[in-house]
Design an enzyme around this catalytic site. Structure first.
Site, PDB file in Angstrom:
ATOM      1  N   ASP A 296       5.406   3.374  -8.315  1.00  0.00           N
ATOM      2  CA  ASP A 296       5.069   2.171  -7.539  1.00  0.00           C
ATOM      3  C   ASP A 296       6.311   1.283  -7.480  1.00  0.00           C
ATOM      4  OD1 ASP A 296       3.504   0.289  -6.094  1.00  0.00           O
ATOM      5  OD2 ASP A 296       3.192  -0.876  -7.900  1.00  0.00           O
ATOM      6  N   SER A 297       6.273   0.326  -6.549  1.00  0.00           N
ATOM      7  CA  SER A 297       7.365  -0.641  -6.469  1.00  0.00           C
ATOM      8  C   SER A 297       7.407  -1.511  -7.727  1.00  0.00           C
ATOM      9  CB  SER A 297       7.152  -1.538  -5.250  1.00  0.00           C
ATOM     10  OG  SER A 297       5.923  -2.216  -5.382  1.00  0.00           O
TER      11      SER A 297
ATOM     12  N   TYR B 182       8.072  -4.371  -2.038  1.00  0.00           N
ATOM     13  CA  TYR B 182       8.448  -3.514  -0.916  1.00  0.00           C
ATOM     14  C   TYR B 182       7.828  -4.027   0.393  1.00  0.00           C
ATOM     15  CZ  TYR B 182      10.247   0.531  -3.612  1.00  0.00           C
ATOM     16  OH  TYR B 182      10.970   1.394  -4.399  1.00  0.00           O
ATOM     17  N   GLY B 183       6.746  -4.781   0.262  1.00  0.00           N
ATOM     18  CA  GLY B 183       5.923  -5.139   1.430  1.00  0.00           C
ATOM     19  C   GLY B 183       6.636  -5.966   2.472  1.00  0.00           C
TER      20      GLY B 183
ATOM     21  N   ASN C 173       0.699   1.780  -1.697  1.00  0.00           N
ATOM     22  CA  ASN C 173       0.255   1.929  -0.303  1.00  0.00           C
ATOM     23  C   ASN C 173       1.385   1.684   0.672  1.00  0.00           C
ATOM     24  OD1 ASN C 173      -2.933   2.048  -0.211  1.00  0.00           O
ATOM     25  ND2 ASN C 173      -2.266   0.838  -1.949  1.00  0.00           N
ATOM     26  N   THR C 174       2.278   0.767   0.297  1.00  0.00           N
ATOM     27  CA  THR C 174       3.359   0.413   1.201  1.00  0.00           C
ATOM     28  C   THR C 174       4.267   1.632   1.394  1.00  0.00           C
ATOM     29  OG1 THR C 174       3.170  -1.812   0.346  1.00  0.00           O
ATOM     30  CG2 THR C 174       5.139  -1.314   1.626  1.00  0.00           C
TER      31      THR C 174
ATOM     32  N   THR D 222      -1.989  -1.353  -4.534  1.00  0.00           N
ATOM     33  CA  THR D 222      -2.407  -1.048  -5.910  1.00  0.00           C
ATOM     34  C   THR D 222      -2.221  -2.221  -6.865  1.00  0.00           C
ATOM     35  OG1 THR D 222      -0.240   0.000  -6.250  1.00  0.00           O
ATOM     36  CG2 THR D 222      -2.098   1.453  -5.706  1.00  0.00           C
ATOM     37  N   HIS D 223      -1.507  -3.258  -6.430  1.00  0.00           N
ATOM     38  CA  HIS D 223      -1.439  -4.470  -7.268  1.00  0.00           C
ATOM     39  C   HIS D 223      -2.765  -5.242  -7.245  1.00  0.00           C
ATOM     40  CE1 HIS D 223       2.932  -3.925  -7.207  1.00  0.00           C
ATOM     41  NE2 HIS D 223       3.091  -4.965  -7.998  1.00  0.00           N
TER      42      HIS D 223
HETATM   43  N1  DGL Z   1       1.621  -1.743  -5.106  1.00  0.00           N
HETATM   44  C1  DGL Z   1       2.291  -1.744  -3.825  1.00  0.00           C
HETATM   45  C2  DGL Z   1       1.290  -1.295  -2.760  1.00  0.00           C
HETATM   46  O1  DGL Z   1       0.327  -0.615  -3.099  1.00  0.00           O
HETATM   47  C3  DGL Z   1       2.939  -3.059  -3.615  1.00  0.00           C
HETATM   48  C4  DGL Z   1       3.984  -3.041  -2.574  1.00  0.00           C
HETATM   49  C5  DGL Z   1       5.020  -4.135  -2.659  1.00  0.00           C
HETATM   50  O2  DGL Z   1       5.885  -4.038  -3.525  1.00  0.00           O
HETATM   51  O3  DGL Z   1       4.965  -5.037  -1.818  1.00  0.00           O
HETATM   52  O4  DGL Z   1       1.438  -1.547  -1.588  1.00  0.00           O
END
Ligand code: DGL
Length: 270
Positions: free
Chosen positions: A7-8, A39-40, A71-72, A195-196
């Site tokens: 994950d990010s 990442y968003g 998800n991103t 997922t956050h």
């Molecule tokens: N947990 C990431 C997701 O599911 C967060 C993405 C981010 O870093 O913005 O999208």
């Protein structure tokens, strides 16, 4: 026989918890790209490059199968990774499809034409990049007809969580839910498409109301990984030890992870 979870930042830990409960004998190597979160708000190219770098690092840990618990990254980079970058002896899986199969009442791999499903009004909460990609709507359209999706880009929530500011994260969740409800006053179901967000599940559920069914990914992904490994055990890699890697400051990331997951988690430098 390790599996990688990427994950990010901290959000993928919600998925990690569920997959470790479901598959207690499998070592999982977690990679949080905390130095580059969120990442968003990044471009698709940027997300692709960062996701590939993280995936390669997980291969070095003996993980031939990597779950993008983000998800991103799943929305912005997975298709390109699978079509242009992945060698045949490796697999990268995303987190979208299990969620959409649950929402559309389908079993794994059911590729029959789209059909009517019981949920008609769905609220989607996700990062700006995921919402802009429209990946969720695309996957849904392959499986269901007549579902009205209202998407809310939840700017700021991932940042607040990464900084450990639960009060700000909760206030932002409430304001994003209010803003969505102005456009869709009575959603039947809500998707936490980042997922956050399960780390803020209580705030989402309270603002949406008890009659809205909230879908989050962790358990759905765990079920689907269990099925996948039963069918494709050759993708259990050579790694033998569970560990947590971060591109951020390991002490800082460990303390935030411990705060949100409410158990001790110790990260090491990636
Ligand atoms: N947990 C990431 C997701 O599911 C967060 C993405 C981010 O870093 O913005 O999208």
């Amino acid at each position: 026989m390790a599996v990688g979870v990427f994950d990010s930042g901290l959000g993928g830990l919600t998925v990690l918890d569920a997959v470790s409960r479901k598959l207690p004998d499998v070592p999982f190597v977690y990679f949080g790209d905390n130095a580059h979160a969120p990442y968003g708000v990044r471009t698709h190219d940027d997300i692709f490059n960062l996701t590939c770098a993280a995936t390669e690092r997980l291969w070095d840990e003996g993980c031939d199968l990597v779950i993008l618990a983000c998800n991103t990254a799943s929305a912005a980079a997975l298709k390109r990774i699978q079509e242009t970058w992945l060698p045949p002896n490796k697999r990268v899986l995303g987190v979208f499809v299990p969620l959409i199969e649950a929402l559309t009442e389908r079993q794994w791999g059911d590729n029959s034409p789209p059909r009517e499903v019981s949920v008609k009004h769905v609220a989607l909460f996700a990062t700006p990049a995921t919402v802009a990609s429209r990946a969720f709507q695309r996957e849904l359209a392959f499986r269901a007809i007549g579902v009205d999706v209202e998407a809310q880009p939840c700017g700021g929530v991932v940042d607040a969580i990464e900084q450990g500011d639960e009060i700000l994260a909760e206030a932002l969740v409430r304001s994003h839910v209010e803003s969505l409800k102005r456009r869709m006053p009575q959603p039947q179901a809500a998707i936490l498409g980042c997922t956050h967000y399960p780390l803020m599940q209580k705030a989402f559920q309270e603002s949406l109301g008890a009659d809205v069914k909230v879908f989050s990914q962790a358990n759905l992904v765990a079920e689907s990984l269990g099925d996948y490994l039963a069918r494709r055990p050759e993708f259990l890699g050579s790694g033998t030890r569970s560990k947590f890697l971060t591109t951020g400051d390991p002490a800082y990331v460990s303390s935030k992870a411990t705060q949100f997951l409410r158990r001790q988690i110790v990260f090491e430098a990636a």
